[in-house]
Design an enzyme around this catalytic site. Structure first.
Site, PDB file in Angstrom:
ATOM      1  N   HIS A 176     -37.465 -39.240  56.355  1.00 22.74           N
ATOM      2  CA  HIS A 176     -38.283 -38.511  55.382  1.00 22.74           C
ATOM      3  C   HIS A 176     -38.892 -39.488  54.374  1.00 22.74           C
ATOM      4  O   HIS A 176     -40.098 -39.465  54.115  1.00 22.74           O
ATOM      5  CB  HIS A 176     -37.397 -37.474  54.673  1.00 22.74           C
ATOM      6  CG  HIS A 176     -38.076 -36.729  53.569  1.00 22.74           C
ATOM      7  ND1 HIS A 176     -38.447 -35.402  53.674  1.00 22.74           N
ATOM      8  CD2 HIS A 176     -38.463 -37.109  52.321  1.00 22.74           C
ATOM      9  CE1 HIS A 176     -39.018 -35.006  52.561  1.00 22.74           C
ATOM     10  NE2 HIS A 176     -39.038 -36.034  51.717  1.00 22.74           N
ATOM     11  N   GLU A 177     -38.037 -40.348  53.810  1.00 18.81           N
ATOM     12  CA  GLU A 177     -38.527 -41.295  52.809  1.00 18.81           C
ATOM     13  C   GLU A 177     -39.416 -42.367  53.442  1.00 18.81           C
ATOM     14  O   GLU A 177     -40.386 -42.817  52.835  1.00 18.81           O
ATOM     15  CB  GLU A 177     -37.340 -41.948  52.090  1.00 18.81           C
ATOM     16  CG  GLU A 177     -36.385 -40.984  51.417  1.00 18.81           C
ATOM     17  CD  GLU A 177     -37.052 -40.089  50.392  1.00 18.81           C
ATOM     18  OE1 GLU A 177     -38.178 -40.411  49.955  1.00 18.81           O
ATOM     19  OE2 GLU A 177     -36.454 -39.059  50.027  1.00 18.81           O
TER      20      GLU A 177
ATOM     21  N   HIS B 172     -42.949 -41.093  53.695  1.00 23.19           N
ATOM     22  CA  HIS B 172     -43.675 -41.223  52.424  1.00 23.19           C
ATOM     23  C   HIS B 172     -44.180 -42.655  52.250  1.00 23.19           C
ATOM     24  O   HIS B 172     -45.354 -42.881  51.927  1.00 23.19           O
ATOM     25  CB  HIS B 172     -42.756 -40.882  51.248  1.00 23.19           C
ATOM     26  CG  HIS B 172     -42.496 -39.430  51.048  1.00 23.19           C
ATOM     27  ND1 HIS B 172     -43.513 -38.499  50.945  1.00 23.19           N
ATOM     28  CD2 HIS B 172     -41.332 -38.740  50.898  1.00 23.19           C
ATOM     29  CE1 HIS B 172     -42.982 -37.303  50.748  1.00 23.19           C
ATOM     30  NE2 HIS B 172     -41.666 -37.416  50.729  1.00 23.19           N
TER      31      HIS B 172
END
Length: 269
Positions: free
Chosen positions: A61-62, A65
């Protein structure tokens, strides 16, 4: 190209992430095969597999980003270690790893954690800003599709019960995280998607409540009527993806192996 300004070491996959991935693989194998030392405690393999896989998903997820930010103009993410998938490099390790794990163990909620610091001033264009914020929830949505693929592809023949239930519960977490993080609430990625399109005055007014946005969401979820409606929606989405209520319930039940595991869910081999 923007990515050419990062060093090769800045993009090398971290040994920490590889170790977590290895734990996921071993625990998944134990859930599949019923490895004797683990199978002696019904649900332990499910707990280890889901917990490790959940940490992997937080890292992805990170990473989504950071990678999107890199190609949108923020060339600093590599030097910060965000492209290595190392959770120890996150700005707020407590918010990104420990707090989501706590909520997972306590209530089976896929808490989104936001931890990579993006230098927004380096990114030009509202669409790029929105895409950077959307990358995280989209990753969770993609992982939910991967976890549910055996269900909606009707490819579960021969899949052991514990592994099937573990996938169902992991899918529930991914769907929960994707939806919660997509809410247009300050502090969540959903607000980051719409923020570039808001007027300066609105953003100034929202700025003061931004640190409390996530707390407000979870306070509302603890209200019986709101929490019930929210999880009814989650279960309905999973049913549309082929994951039945029994699979979801047994996944949660086996994950919390320290409690009372029902005899039906504690499948024998």
């Amino acid at each position: 190209m923007t990515s050419a300004t990062t060093h090769r070491g800045d993009r090398r996959v971290s040994p920490v992430f590889l170790a977590i991935l290895a734990v996921t693989a071993v625990a998944g194998w134990a859930a599949w095969t019923g490895f004797a030392p683990i199978a002696a405690r019904p649900g332990l393999a499910v707990f280890l597999f889901v917990t490790a896989a959940w940490i992997v998903s937080l890292c992805l997820h990170e990473y989504a980003h950071a990678r999107t930010a890199l190609h949108s103009g923020d060339i600093t993410v590599g030097a910060k270690g965000y492209l290595t998938l190392n959770p120890l490099k996150y700005t707020h390790a407590v918010l990104s790893i420990l707090l989501p794990l706590l909520f997972l163990i306590m209530g089976g909620i896929g808490l989104p954690g936001g931890a990579v610091f993006i230098e927004r001033g380096r990114i030009r264009g509202r669409w790029r800003h929105s895409l950077v914020s959307a990358a995280g929830p989209l990753t969770n949505a993609l992982l939910a599709m991967v976890c549910t693929a055996p269900f909606w592809l009707h490819a579960l023949d021969g899949v052991p019960g514990e592994f099937r239930f573990a996938l169902a519960f992991l899918a529930l977490l991914q769907v929960t995280a994707a939806i919660l993080n997509s809410l247009p609430v300050p502090g969540l990625d959903g607000y980051g998607v719409i923020e570039p399109w808001l007027s300066y005055g609105v953003k100034r007014q929202v700025q003061s409540i931004a640190p409390f946005g996530l707390l407000l969401v979870f306070a509302l979820l603890f209200l019986p009527s709101v929490g019930s409606a929210f999880f009814d929606m989650i279960h309905a989405i999973l049913r549309h993806l082929g994951v039945g209520d029994l699979d979801q319930a047994c996944g949660r039940d086996l994950y919390r192996f320290w409690g009372s595991t029902s005899e039906f869910c504690a499948v024998s081999r």
